[in-house]
Design an enzyme around this catalytic site. Structure first.
Site, short mmCIF file in Angstrom:
data_model
loop_
_atom_site.label_atom_id
_atom_site.label_comp_id
_atom_site.label_asym_id
_atom_site.label_seq_id
_atom_site.Cartn_x
_atom_site.Cartn_y
_atom_site.Cartn_z
N TYR A 101 30.60 20.63 -1.83
CA TYR A 101 31.59 21.52 -2.47
C TYR A 101 31.71 21.11 -3.94
O TYR A 101 31.81 19.93 -4.26
CB TYR A 101 32.96 21.38 -1.78
CG TYR A 101 34.04 22.23 -2.40
CD1 TYR A 101 34.34 23.48 -1.88
CD2 TYR A 101 34.76 21.78 -3.51
CE1 TYR A 101 35.33 24.27 -2.45
CE2 TYR A 101 35.74 22.57 -4.09
CZ TYR A 101 36.02 23.80 -3.55
OH TYR A 101 36.99 24.59 -4.13
N GLU A 189 33.82 28.38 -8.32
CA GLU A 189 33.63 27.57 -7.12
C GLU A 189 32.26 27.79 -6.47
O GLU A 189 31.82 28.92 -6.33
CB GLU A 189 34.73 27.92 -6.10
CG GLU A 189 34.66 27.14 -4.81
CD GLU A 189 35.64 27.69 -3.76
OE1 GLU A 189 36.70 27.07 -3.57
OE2 GLU A 189 35.33 28.73 -3.15
#
Ligand code: GDP
Ligand code: MN
Length: 377
Positions: A101, A189
């Site tokens: 992530y 993101e």
């Protein structure tokens, strides 16, 4: 403002962040065309502005034409959190070795941009953050944007053991930071940020959210907006020069100035009521704006009373009064108005409104008390 993954991907590519080959399709024929160009297996991804598409069945791998057409039609008709996808993204399936992530966002409480990274990608990061806060790496930019790589560089290095991946991740993070700051994002993101079987890093998903207040600096981004996902009343209010945010309560608020609008909502809450919205008619006072504001509020059937709170500085109270009178003449207002006016041209405003049989308050507390009382009747 949120944009779809297929558009966010283009931004990633523009900023040198590696993505899987592919394109968006509106029909299964277009999907087949793309799949033949990039080769099977492909991933079919519903383009809706909602998270958790995978869990909702909106993401599937297809190994051949038949599967592709079948899944395309199934996903096209799928309802994901109230939305149907207009487009489906068809991308070359990545052979994933591990999911990470990586994101840059704003921490509103600290008032700072922050890099968030984790070796536990793919899943919802909020869950990881709750269950294993130790597995989340956070780095606060402290105003440094991307200039000082020596400061933020170690974040990428901590994610990977392999020197080549460390170097590649550092360069991707630099590009993500560049995108984040250049385009005035509130979120950029990559989840999952994957290592493929060849040992290369790829962004397997792309999520970008822009700060609405900075959109005027980016005409190129406004074109990417999908109006289906925006509140129609909020869009119209913006067009009319009103700052409007819909809330859950039943006390409609029309206020001049953002600070007083916030203060009004706080006071409504403090006195036991629930504001139905934030609405700032702006500094200058055009009677038309008041009329438009009343029209927009009246569409919300939860609202039991409209509280108009004006502190006249540049805003002239008589202009507001004329706006109210025009609204009363032009439209049927089936709910009570509670009006507080003070400041510039207060006397003239009071004369106008009293003639029309309206009660005017000078004290904000009294006006809010009265509005909250009506909202509970
Ligand atoms: P989201 O659920 O809406 O965030 O959609 P994502 O694009 O993040 O996809 C969800 C999950 O699908 C990912 O975490 C992966 O596990 C899987 N996935 C997505 N793209 C690929 C791919 O190219 N190959 C493989 N093997 N899995 C993928
Ligand atoms: Mn994702």
């Amino acid at each position: 403002m949120k944009i779809h993954e297929y558009l966010a991907r283009n931004l990633f590519a523009e900023f040198g962040i590696p993505i899987a080959e592919g394109d968006a399709a509106q029909t299964s024929d277009e999907a087949l065309f793309i799949a033949h160009k990039i080769g099977f297996p492909v991933v079919i991804k519903a383009q809706v502005l909602a998270g958790g598409r995978g869990k909702a069945g909106g993401i599937k791998i297809a190994g051949n034409e038949k599967q592709l057409v079948y899944e395309f039609n199934r996903i096209k008709n799928l309802n994901i959190k109230g939305y149907c996808a207009q487009r489906l993204l068809i991308v070359k399936a990545i052979d994933i070795k591990k999911e990470y992530y990586l994101a840059v966002t704003i921490d509103n409480i600290k008032g700072d941009a922050v890099i968030i990274a984790s070796a536990e990608g793919g899943v919802e990061i909020e869950e990881t953050a709750k269950a294993h806060p130790d597995k989340i790496i956070k780095f606060y930019m402290q105003g440094d944007k991307i200039l000082d790589e020596a400061r933020w560089g170690p974040v990428a290095v901590r994610l990977f053991n392999d020197a080549r991946l460390q170097q590649s991740a550092t360069s991707i993070l630099k590009n993500l930071l560049k995108l984040f700051f250049e385009k005035d994002c509130s979120l950029a993101e990559i989840n999952p940020f994957v290592v493929n079987k060849d040992g290369n890093l790829v962004a397997a998903d792309a999520k970008v959210v822009f700060d609405d207040n900075a959109l005027y600096r980016h005409p190129e981004l406004i074109a990417l907006r999908d109006l289906k996902y925006e509140d129609a009343d909020e869009l119209e209010a913006k067009d009319e020069g009103l700052s409007f945010v819909k809330l859950e309560g039943n006390v409609g608020c029309i206020v001049n100035g953002a600070g007083l609008a916030m203060g009004t909502m706080d006071t409504v809450n403090l006195l036991g009521g629930r504001p139905a919205n934030f609405l700032d008619v702006g500094g200058s006072s055009n009677p038309q704006k008041v009329l438009n504001a009343v029209k927009i509020l009246l569409r919300n059937k939860d609202i039991k009373v409209i509280l108009i709170n004006i502190f006249g500085g540049i805003t002239r109270c008589d202009d507001i009064a004329n706006g109210i009178l025009t609204a009363l003449k032009q439209i049927d207002i089936p709910i009570p108005l509670v009006i507080r006016l003070t400041g510039t041209n207060e006397k003239e405003a009071k004369a106008l409104l009293t003639q029309a049989g309206l009660t005017i308050y000078t004290s904000m507390r009294q006006a809010v008390t009265q509005a909250v009382k009506i909202s509970k009747d």
